[in-house]
Design a protein around this motif. Structure first.
Motif, PDB file in Angstrom:
ATOM      1  N   SER A   1      80.623 -40.605 -15.333  1.00 12.64           N
ATOM      2  CA  SER A   1      81.726 -41.141 -15.710  1.00 12.64           C
ATOM      3  C   SER A   1      82.570 -39.758 -16.320  1.00 12.64           C
ATOM      4  O   SER A   1      82.444 -39.140 -17.381  1.00 12.64           O
ATOM      5  CB  SER A   1      81.763 -42.009 -16.628  1.00 12.64           C
TER       6      SER A   1
ATOM      7  N   ASP B   1      95.085 -48.630 -16.319  1.00 11.85           N
ATOM      8  CA  ASP B   1      94.031 -49.624 -16.609  1.00 11.85           C
ATOM      9  C   ASP B   1      95.152 -50.865 -17.160  1.00 11.85           C
ATOM     10  O   ASP B   1      94.552 -52.318 -16.772  1.00 11.85           O
ATOM     11  CB  ASP B   1      93.445 -49.317 -17.873  1.00 11.85           C
TER      12      ASP B   1
ATOM     13  N   SER C   1      85.393 -44.744 -13.615  1.00  4.16           N
ATOM     14  CA  SER C   1      84.902 -45.967 -13.838  1.00  4.16           C
ATOM     15  C   SER C   1      83.686 -45.752 -14.738  1.00  4.16           C
ATOM     16  O   SER C   1      82.876 -44.997 -14.364  1.00  4.16           O
ATOM     17  CB  SER C   1      84.671 -46.829 -12.496  1.00  4.16           C
TER      18      SER C   1
ATOM     19  N   ARG D   1      88.368 -44.043  -9.571  1.00  7.62           N
ATOM     20  CA  ARG D   1      87.601 -44.788 -10.319  1.00  7.62           C
ATOM     21  C   ARG D   1      86.241 -44.456  -9.790  1.00  7.62           C
ATOM     22  O   ARG D   1      84.935 -44.493 -10.450  1.00  7.62           O
ATOM     23  CB  ARG D   1      87.884 -46.253 -10.038  1.00  7.62           C
TER      24      ARG D   1
END
Length: 245
Positions: free
Chosen positions: A48, A183, A42, A56
């Protein structure tokens, strides 16, 4: 072999760590005394990583009173210490073997001995990892841009999927398929877990189809290779039409 070197973490108020994939450096980060950093796919994660092997919010690392504590955040692919999958929080040392999904977490001085000197941004395509822009170190967290791809979005105009619209602002990739980690989730017979990716490179976006029993179509034409997306193009996955705007 040289004499093994042991580091006393209590002597430091901060430490430097590196994430490796197949002995390639993905990213470096520093953790300071009294802080906790999250690692995940995420954009909300402190570290990240654009890789579908990473949840995530996958794990967290905390430095408290000179000791590191690693926590698995109920990830799908798990976090291991010395080959054992952990649940909850465990203390770690620089001598431990730590994996987060497909990645190895090592102290920076160890990474310098084990890894290649090139830096890579990792994007997982099904079971393979494609390295983009390996010539120089680049931040994994996409940086907001003015105009161009920052204004693009994907909009579902026909069929059932979730969500119905997703902005591409600040994203380097979007995964489309039936897996819950996608997604854009598209259900349907023979749709692959990762049917295709929409990938951003500089000021352009491309659709990258994956191996699947059902074809990924661009403007009603089945594609097997990546194609440049232009505004108004439609990606079709088993009757679900997604327009690039």
């Amino acid at each position: 072999m040289g004499e093994e070197q042991t580091i006393n973490l209590g002597d430091y108020t901060k430490t430097d760590w590196t994430l490796l994939l197949h002995d390639r450096i993905i990213t470096h980060f520093t953790i300071h005394e009294g802080t906790k950093l999250t690692i995940g796919r995420s954009e909300e994660a402190d570290i990240s990583i654009d890789n579908t092997a990473i949840s995530r919010l996958h794990a967290s690392l905390e430095l408290k009173n000179g000791v590191h504590f690693l926590t698995d955040l109920r990830s799908t692919n798990g976090t291991t210490v010395n080959g054992e999958r952990i649940t909850g929080t465990v203390p770690i040392t620089p001598n431990d073997t730590i994996t987060i999904g497909k990645f190895r977490l090592v102290p920076e001085h160890v990474a310098g001995e084990q890894a290649s000197k090139s830096y890579s941004t990792a994007m997982d395509i099904d079971d393979q990892t494609v390295f983009v822009s390996a010539a120089s170190r680049q931040p994994l967290r996409p940086q907001p841009q003015q105009g161009g791809p920052a204004d693009y979005k994907l909009v579902v105009i026909d069929g059932k999927s979730s969500p119905k619209e997703i902005s591409l602002k600040g994203k380097s990739s979007v995964k489309i398929g039936k897996d819950s980690t996608c997604d854009v989730v598209v259900n349907g017979f023979l749709v692959a877990k990762a049917q295709c990716f929409v990938v951003g490179r500089k000021d352009k976006f491309f659709v990258v189809p994956q191996s699947s029993w059902t074809a990924t179509k661009l403007n009603e034409v089945s594609i097997k290779d990546e194609h440049l997306l232009r505004k108004g193009d439609t990606i079709d996955v088993r009757g679900v039409k997604i327009r690039f705007e």
